[in-house]
Structure formats: C-alpha cells, structure tokens
Write an enzyme that holds these catalytic residues in place. Structure first.
Site, PDB file in Angstrom:
ATOM      1  N   SER A  11       0.802  -1.223   0.000  1.00  0.00           N
ATOM      2  CA  SER A  11       0.000   0.000   0.000  1.00  0.00           C
ATOM      3  C   SER A  11       0.835   1.274   0.000  1.00  0.00           C
ATOM      4  O   SER A  11       0.340   2.334  -0.406  1.00  0.00           O
ATOM      5  CB  SER A  11      -0.946   0.003   1.212  1.00  0.00           C
ATOM      6  OG  SER A  11      -0.225  -0.167   2.423  1.00  0.00           O
ATOM      7  N   ASP A  70      -2.308   8.390   7.857  1.00  0.00           N
ATOM      8  CA  ASP A  70      -3.213   7.587   8.666  1.00  0.00           C
ATOM      9  C   ASP A  70      -2.363   6.746   9.622  1.00  0.00           C
ATOM     10  O   ASP A  70      -1.195   7.068   9.837  1.00  0.00           O
ATOM     11  CB  ASP A  70      -4.161   6.743   7.796  1.00  0.00           C
ATOM     12  CG  ASP A  70      -3.424   5.766   6.873  1.00  0.00           C
ATOM     13  OD1 ASP A  70      -2.229   5.480   7.115  1.00  0.00           O
ATOM     14  OD2 ASP A  70      -4.026   5.286   5.897  1.00  0.00           O
ATOM     15  N   HIS A 124       0.379   4.715   7.129  1.00  0.00           N
ATOM     16  CA  HIS A 124       1.095   5.304   5.997  1.00  0.00           C
ATOM     17  C   HIS A 124       1.551   6.713   6.314  1.00  0.00           C
ATOM     18  O   HIS A 124       0.869   7.459   7.019  1.00  0.00           O
ATOM     19  CB  HIS A 124       0.179   5.341   4.766  1.00  0.00           C
ATOM     20  CG  HIS A 124      -0.417   4.019   4.423  1.00  0.00           C
ATOM     21  ND1 HIS A 124      -1.672   3.638   4.862  1.00  0.00           N
ATOM     22  CD2 HIS A 124       0.085   2.974   3.714  1.00  0.00           C
ATOM     23  CE1 HIS A 124      -1.922   2.408   4.431  1.00  0.00           C
ATOM     24  NE2 HIS A 124      -0.877   1.982   3.744  1.00  0.00           N
TER      25      HIS A 124
END
Length: 411
Positions: free
Chosen positions: A36, A329, A332
């Site tokens: 991600s 977040d 990340h």
C-alpha cells in the site's frame, strides 16, 4: 465498481494530458512492485476491505482519491516525476490480469495494498496480490504485451534493462501476518528469526526472478520502523514512542536483506541492485522530526477509528498542517514524508548503497539525456516545479477518447 474505475482512468488521463513536466526523461519506464505504500489504485480492482476509495484520501492529489493510501503522492509518484515519467495508473484488473496501456514515458504499477512477500499475507482482509503474483503479471507484460510495441525482442530487452524497478514490500508480512496470531498461524509455526529467514530467502528468489525477466536496475527498500507506526503501537498496546521489540524484528530482517542484496549484486549478471536504507531515515523523522520540518510525528493527520484497519474515517476533515505531519493515517506516511524519502533515494548521499538512483542511471550507457538533477534538500520544488505543459501524445488522446466512450456507455 466499473463506473468508479472508468472515472479513475479518465481522470488520470486528463492529468497526464495537462499536467506540467519539468524533468527530462531519464529512463524509458518505471516498474513498481510492493504494498500500500506504493499502490497507485490496484486495490480498487479486487475484493478487499482495505481500500482507500473515499475522501479524505487524495485530498492533495490532483484528481482526489485515486486508490493511493496517502493524502497525495507516494514515494514512487515522486520518483516518476523526477525521472521525467507519467504518473502511474492501475494496471491490474478484476480478473487479476493486466489492463495494458503503453506510452514512451510510462510508470507501470503492479503494487497492491495488502500484499506481502508471502502469498498468504493480507488474506484476512480479502483478495490480495502477493509479490510473487505481481511478478507473474510483469511476466505477462514482458511476454505478451511489450512485444506488440517493439519491432524485435532485442528492443524489448533493451527497453526493460534500461528501465528502473522499485520494490517496496515486507511490512505487511509482519503487520498483517506474523503480528496477527488470531488470523495467521505463522507466529506459532516459526520463531521470528526463522520467519525472517523464510521471508528473506523467498524475497531473494523473487528478485532473482525479476532479473531473469530483464530487470537490471532495481531499488529495494528496507522495511520502515513499523514499531513506531500508530497502527502497531495500538495493536501491541504500547505506551512508548516506538515498540522497539517490533523494530528489532524489522531490523534483523533489514540486516539480512542487506546481505541478500549484496549476494544478488555479486551473482546477477550486468545488474545494479540498490538497497534503499530508509529505516534509519524514517526512525529519525519520528524522533528528530523538527530536523525535517515536521511538527507532528506521532498522531495521524486524518481521523482514524480506534481498533480498526488503521485507515482514515470516510469524509472526516483531516488536519490542516499536512505538509508538516509525518503520518497520514495509522499505517502510511504523508506526501510530505514521501517527498523527503524519495529524494534521498533519488540523489542523496547517505541512504542508498552502493549508489543512488541518479548514479545508477549515469553509470549505464546509452541513456536518455538528463537534466541537472534536483537536490535532496528541495524535494517539493524538484518534484512539482515547472511551467511548460507536457506534450499530448496520440496514444493518450486516443486512450482518452476510448475511456470517455467506456464511461459514457456505463453511466
């Protein structure tokens, strides 16, 4: 989902047509593999609960939410810009095959949100696409799609060997596997040293497979200090600034990864494998944040639901000072951090070994003409400066018309 993906493709094409471009093209293409941290939207194609397809994701990205797990650019978006390439759009479709589009300055993105080195990593959250599967899709690109764009196999080989490959993976094998005993049995099957050995061996085999498919310039990122990430601190119920027992696991992995990269560098013919030693860089951002112009290095910028996935709560307003916040977040880092990390790897002197990206490109010949590289002290201006619009290629124009037709017919 089809309407969402068609809209995303259309928006990205408009972005490619009209965005500014300030750097000469340094490589033919960028190929991105990982999780991600560098996913450009492939997660939106498959069935998973771990997906950033809502605001405030993309609040600082030109087209808004695009499937990137950030407020703006990822590390590889920044690298694409300074390499003089287009931003990547999702290449994986709902059938886990390639939706192939080609231009002469493209970034190909195979990364997937919950991906790991191990195939089972991330499966508790739905469909995933492991590093091995991503490399399988690249093999499809090499054997099926690229030959249609070139006159000979020699031209295909040259195109691939002159391109840059970036691999950013491994965090999920701990966060969404080994450290989740209720969902995975790896911590019962292996001591963490054994688990690390398993990861590094399989990782080395996967990098060797990339090389066998033609990859000659690879950048391999260390796992960051995930013990300092809010999602891990919450999961292990730590009251300290970093869960150093988790960081110790990651450090052992990174040490073994460095040895593996050295081994590959000596055994893989005619190749340069760069290790991006970013663990210490991010750890220093956490503990010495003011040195990097960061004011907040503990709390995430967006509103996060406690005990959840670590992603932002949909449609909640994030912090205003996103340019001075480390974490976007719980899982990340922000665009601001991504810019700093990317530029250190691109042309810094103290993060990569044996060379940085610019040095690796300059050591190969022939290559496209390069402009003066930006300095690592000015990542924002290097990545975003410029006033001259990029030229509109016939490829992009035709692709834009095609997706306009797809979108119109699907509405």
């Amino acid at each position: 989902m089809e309407n969402t993906l068609a809209s995303l493709f259309l928006s990205l094409l408009f972005l490619q047509l009209f965005c500014v471009k300030s750097q000469s093209q340094l490589v033919p293409a960028l190929h991105v593999f990982g999780d991600s941290a560098v996913d450009a939207g492939n997660t939106l194609s498959l069935n998973t609960s771990f997906r950033p397809d809502f605001a405030p994701y993309g609040i600082d990205f030109l087209i808004g939410e695009s499937g990137r797990f950030s407020n703006g650019d990822s590390i590889t978006d920044v690298l694409a810009k300074v390499l003089g390439l287009e931003l990547a759009y999702p290449i994986v479709n709902v059938n886990k095959t390639i939706s192939f589009f080609f231009s002469d300055n493209q970034a190909f993105n195979y990364a997937y949100g919950t991906a790991g080195i191990l195939s089972e990593t991330g499966e508790a959250m739905g469909e995933t696409l492991s590093l091995g599967q991503q490399i399988g899709l690249f093999k499809e690109t090499v054997e099926t799609h690229l030959p249609q764009q070139f006159k000979s196999s020699e031209e295909v080989s040259r195109y691939i060997s002159d391109s840059l490959f970036v691999v950013f993976i491994g965090s999920n094998d701990y966060i969404h596997n080994y450290l989740q005993p209720r969902s995975y049995n790896s911590s019962r099957l292996y001591k963490f040293e054994e688990f690390t050995e398993l990861l590094v061996k399989q990782y080395g085999d996967q990098l060797s497979e990339l090389h066998s498919l033609g990859a000659k310039r690879m950048v391999v990122f260390e796992i960051p200090p995930i013990g300092c990430y809010p999602i891990v601190l919450e999961n292990v119920k730590s009251n300290t600034r970093c869960a150093e027992n988790v960081n110790n696991m990651v450090s052992i992995f990174n040490d073994k990864l460095e040895q593996k990269v050295k081994e590959l560098s000596s055994t893989l013919k005619d190749s340069t494998t760069i290790l991006a030693r970013t663990y210490d860089l991010v750890y220093d951002m956490v503990n010495n944040s003011s040195a990097y112009g960061l004011e907040e290095a503990a709390e995430p910028c967006c509103v996060v639901r406690k005990g959840g996935s670590g992603l932002c709560v949909a449609d909640k307003t994030p912090c205003e000072k996103r340019n001075t916040t480390l974490f976007w977040d719980q899982s990340h880092v922000s665009q601001a951090a991504n810019e700093k990390i990317a530029m250190k790897v691109f042309n810094g002197s103290d993060v990569t070994t044996p060379v940085n990206i610019v040095e690796a490109i300059n050591s190969g010949a022939p290559k496209p003409p390069a402009s003066e590289p930006p300095t690592s002290e000015t990542p924002t201006s290097a990545a975003h400066s410029g006033t001259r619009p990029s030229s509109v290629s016939y490829f992009n124009l035709l692709l834009l018309l095609a997706f306009s037709a797809v979108l119109s017919s699907s509405l």
